[in-house]
Design a protein around this motif. Structure first.
Motif, PDB file in Angstrom:
ATOM      1  N   ALA A  34      32.262 -35.995   5.244  1.00 51.18           N
ATOM      2  CA  ALA A  34      31.403 -35.511   6.324  1.00 51.18           C
ATOM      3  C   ALA A  34      29.972 -36.027   6.152  1.00 51.18           C
ATOM      4  O   ALA A  34      29.347 -36.470   7.120  1.00 51.18           O
ATOM      5  N   ALA A  35      29.463 -35.989   4.939  1.00 51.22           N
ATOM      6  CA  ALA A  35      28.100 -36.466   4.683  1.00 51.22           C
ATOM      7  C   ALA A  35      27.968 -37.954   4.981  1.00 51.22           C
ATOM      8  O   ALA A  35      26.999 -38.386   5.619  1.00 51.22           O
ATOM      9  N   ILE A  36      28.933 -38.738   4.555  1.00 50.49           N
ATOM     10  CA  ILE A  36      28.891 -40.183   4.811  1.00 50.49           C
ATOM     11  C   ILE A  36      28.963 -40.458   6.306  1.00 50.49           C
ATOM     12  O   ILE A  36      28.198 -41.269   6.838  1.00 50.49           O
ATOM     13  N   ALA A  37      29.874 -39.773   6.993  1.00 52.01           N
ATOM     14  CA  ALA A  37      30.018 -39.981   8.440  1.00 52.01           C
ATOM     15  C   ALA A  37      28.748 -39.584   9.188  1.00 52.01           C
ATOM     16  O   ALA A  37      28.353 -40.231  10.159  1.00 52.01           O
ATOM     17  N   GLU A  38      28.094 -38.523   8.715  1.00 52.92           N
ATOM     18  CA  GLU A  38      26.869 -38.067   9.364  1.00 52.92           C
ATOM     19  C   GLU A  38      25.706 -39.026   9.108  1.00 52.92           C
ATOM     20  O   GLU A  38      25.042 -39.472  10.048  1.00 52.92           O
ATOM     21  N   TYR A  39      25.463 -39.345   7.857  1.00 49.11           N
ATOM     22  CA  TYR A  39      24.277 -40.126   7.517  1.00 49.11           C
ATOM     23  C   TYR A  39      24.467 -41.627   7.663  1.00 49.11           C
ATOM     24  O   TYR A  39      23.559 -42.319   8.112  1.00 49.11           O
ATOM     25  N   GLU A  40      25.624 -42.127   7.320  1.00 47.09           N
ATOM     26  CA  GLU A  40      25.873 -43.567   7.436  1.00 47.09           C
ATOM     27  C   GLU A  40      26.442 -43.938   8.805  1.00 47.09           C
ATOM     28  O   GLU A  40      26.202 -45.024   9.301  1.00 47.09           O
ATOM     29  N   GLY A  41      27.211 -43.014   9.387  1.00 48.90           N
ATOM     30  CA  GLY A  41      27.862 -43.306  10.656  1.00 48.90           C
ATOM     31  C   GLY A  41      27.110 -42.827  11.878  1.00 48.90           C
ATOM     32  O   GLY A  41      27.497 -43.132  13.006  1.00 48.90           O
ATOM     33  N   GLY A  42      26.066 -42.034  11.661  1.00 48.43           N
ATOM     34  CA  GLY A  42      25.263 -41.565  12.769  1.00 48.43           C
ATOM     35  C   GLY A  42      25.903 -40.467  13.611  1.00 48.43           C
ATOM     36  O   GLY A  42      25.453 -40.202  14.721  1.00 48.43           O
ATOM     37  N   LEU A  43      26.933 -39.812  13.093  1.00 51.82           N
ATOM     38  CA  LEU A  43      27.583 -38.731  13.829  1.00 51.82           C
ATOM     39  C   LEU A  43      26.806 -37.434  13.666  1.00 51.82           C
ATOM     40  O   LEU A  43      26.063 -37.263  12.692  1.00 51.82           O
ATOM     41  N   SER A  44      26.982 -36.530  14.599  1.00 51.44           N
ATOM     42  CA  SER A  44      26.406 -35.194  14.432  1.00 51.44           C
ATOM     43  C   SER A  44      27.171 -34.515  13.290  1.00 51.44           C
ATOM     44  O   SER A  44      28.261 -34.949  12.910  1.00 51.44           O
ATOM     45  N   ARG A  45      26.616 -33.444  12.766  1.00 50.75           N
ATOM     46  CA  ARG A  45      27.293 -32.735  11.665  1.00 50.75           C
ATOM     47  C   ARG A  45      28.665 -32.243  12.110  1.00 50.75           C
ATOM     48  O   ARG A  45      29.638 -32.349  11.382  1.00 50.75           O
ATOM     49  N   ARG A  46      28.731 -31.711  13.320  1.00 47.98           N
ATOM     50  CA  ARG A  46      30.014 -31.218  13.837  1.00 47.98           C
ATOM     51  C   ARG A  46      31.041 -32.343  13.960  1.00 47.98           C
ATOM     52  O   ARG A  46      32.188 -32.193  13.557  1.00 47.98           O
ATOM     53  N   GLU A  47      30.633 -33.473  14.520  1.00 45.73           N
ATOM     54  CA  GLU A  47      31.538 -34.620  14.650  1.00 45.73           C
ATOM     55  C   GLU A  47      31.989 -35.110  13.279  1.00 45.73           C
ATOM     56  O   GLU A  47      33.152 -35.451  13.080  1.00 45.73           O
ATOM     57  N   ALA A  48      31.054 -35.146  12.335  1.00 44.79           N
ATOM     58  CA  ALA A  48      31.359 -35.613  10.986  1.00 44.79           C
ATOM     59  C   ALA A  48      32.350 -34.688  10.292  1.00 44.79           C
ATOM     60  O   ALA A  48      33.286 -35.146   9.626  1.00 44.79           O
ATOM     61  N   GLU A  49      32.161 -33.379  10.443  1.00 48.29           N
ATOM     62  CA  GLU A  49      33.092 -32.426   9.833  1.00 48.29           C
ATOM     63  C   GLU A  49      34.463 -32.480  10.504  1.00 48.29           C
ATOM     64  O   GLU A  49      35.480 -32.351   9.832  1.00 48.29           O
ATOM     65  N   ASP A  50      34.493 -32.667  11.817  1.00 47.24           N
ATOM     66  CA  ASP A  50      35.781 -32.820  12.505  1.00 47.24           C
ATOM     67  C   ASP A  50      36.518 -34.042  11.976  1.00 47.24           C
ATOM     68  O   ASP A  50      37.718 -33.985  11.696  1.00 47.24           O
ATOM     69  N   LEU A  51      35.808 -35.144  11.808  1.00 45.03           N
ATOM     70  CA  LEU A  51      36.414 -36.369  11.281  1.00 45.03           C
ATOM     71  C   LEU A  51      36.942 -36.146   9.860  1.00 45.03           C
ATOM     72  O   LEU A  51      38.065 -36.539   9.545  1.00 45.03           O
ATOM     73  N   ALA A  52      36.143 -35.509   9.018  1.00 49.06           N
ATOM     74  CA  ALA A  52      36.561 -35.243   7.640  1.00 49.06           C
ATOM     75  C   ALA A  52      37.799 -34.350   7.607  1.00 49.06           C
ATOM     76  O   ALA A  52      38.709 -34.565   6.798  1.00 49.06           O
ATOM     77  N   ALA A  53      37.851 -33.364   8.481  1.00 48.16           N
ATOM     78  CA  ALA A  53      39.019 -32.479   8.557  1.00 48.16           C
ATOM     79  C   ALA A  53      40.248 -33.251   9.018  1.00 48.16           C
ATOM     80  O   ALA A  53      41.353 -33.079   8.479  1.00 48.16           O
ATOM     81  N   GLN A  54      40.078 -34.114  10.002  1.00 42.58           N
ATOM     82  CA  GLN A  54      41.190 -34.922  10.508  1.00 42.58           C
ATOM     83  C   GLN A  54      41.730 -35.857   9.436  1.00 42.58           C
ATOM     84  O   GLN A  54      42.938 -36.112   9.388  1.00 42.58           O
ATOM     85  N   CYS A  55      40.872 -36.327   8.554  1.00 45.41           N
ATOM     86  CA  CYS A  55      41.319 -37.186   7.448  1.00 45.41           C
ATOM     87  C   CYS A  55      42.254 -36.442   6.490  1.00 45.41           C
ATOM     88  O   CYS A  55      42.996 -37.061   5.744  1.00 45.41           O
ATOM     89  N   GLN A  56      42.197 -35.119   6.513  1.00 45.49           N
ATOM     90  CA  GLN A  56      43.069 -34.306   5.659  1.00 45.49           C
ATOM     91  C   GLN A  56      44.211 -33.683   6.463  1.00 45.49           C
ATOM     92  O   GLN A  56      44.934 -32.823   5.967  1.00 45.49           O
TER      93      GLN A  56
END
Length: 58
Positions: A13-35
Motif C-alpha cells: 500500500a505504501a509503495i502504491a501510494e508514494y511511488e504509484g501516485g494512488l490515493s491511500r484508499r486506492e493503494a490499500e484496495d490494490l494491496a488487499a487485491q494482491c492477497q
C-alpha cells in the motif's frame, strides 16, 4: 484461505501510494487485491473476524 500478511499489505500500500501516485484508499484496495480480497474493507473485516474467532496471540 490463508492468514493475510499485514506487513506485505502495508508495504504494498505504501509503495502504491508514494511511488504509484494512488490515493491511500486506492493503494490499500490494490494491496488487499494482491492477497485475494475484493478491497481493503474486505481485507480488514476478514482479519478482524479471524482475530476474534481464532484468538490469535492467546
Amino acid at each position: 484461505m490463508f492468514i493475510p500478511d499485514i506487513y506485505d499489505f502495508e508495504e504494498r500500500a505504501a509503495i502504491a501510494e508514494y511511488e504509484g501516485g494512488l490515493s491511500r484508499r486506492e493503494a490499500e484496495d490494490l494491496a488487499a487485491q494482491c492477497q485475494g480480497f475484493r478491497d481493503a474493507e474486505h481485507y480488514w473485516q476478514w482479519l478482524a473476524d479471524y482475530v476474534l474467532t481464532k484468538r490469535i496471540g492467546r
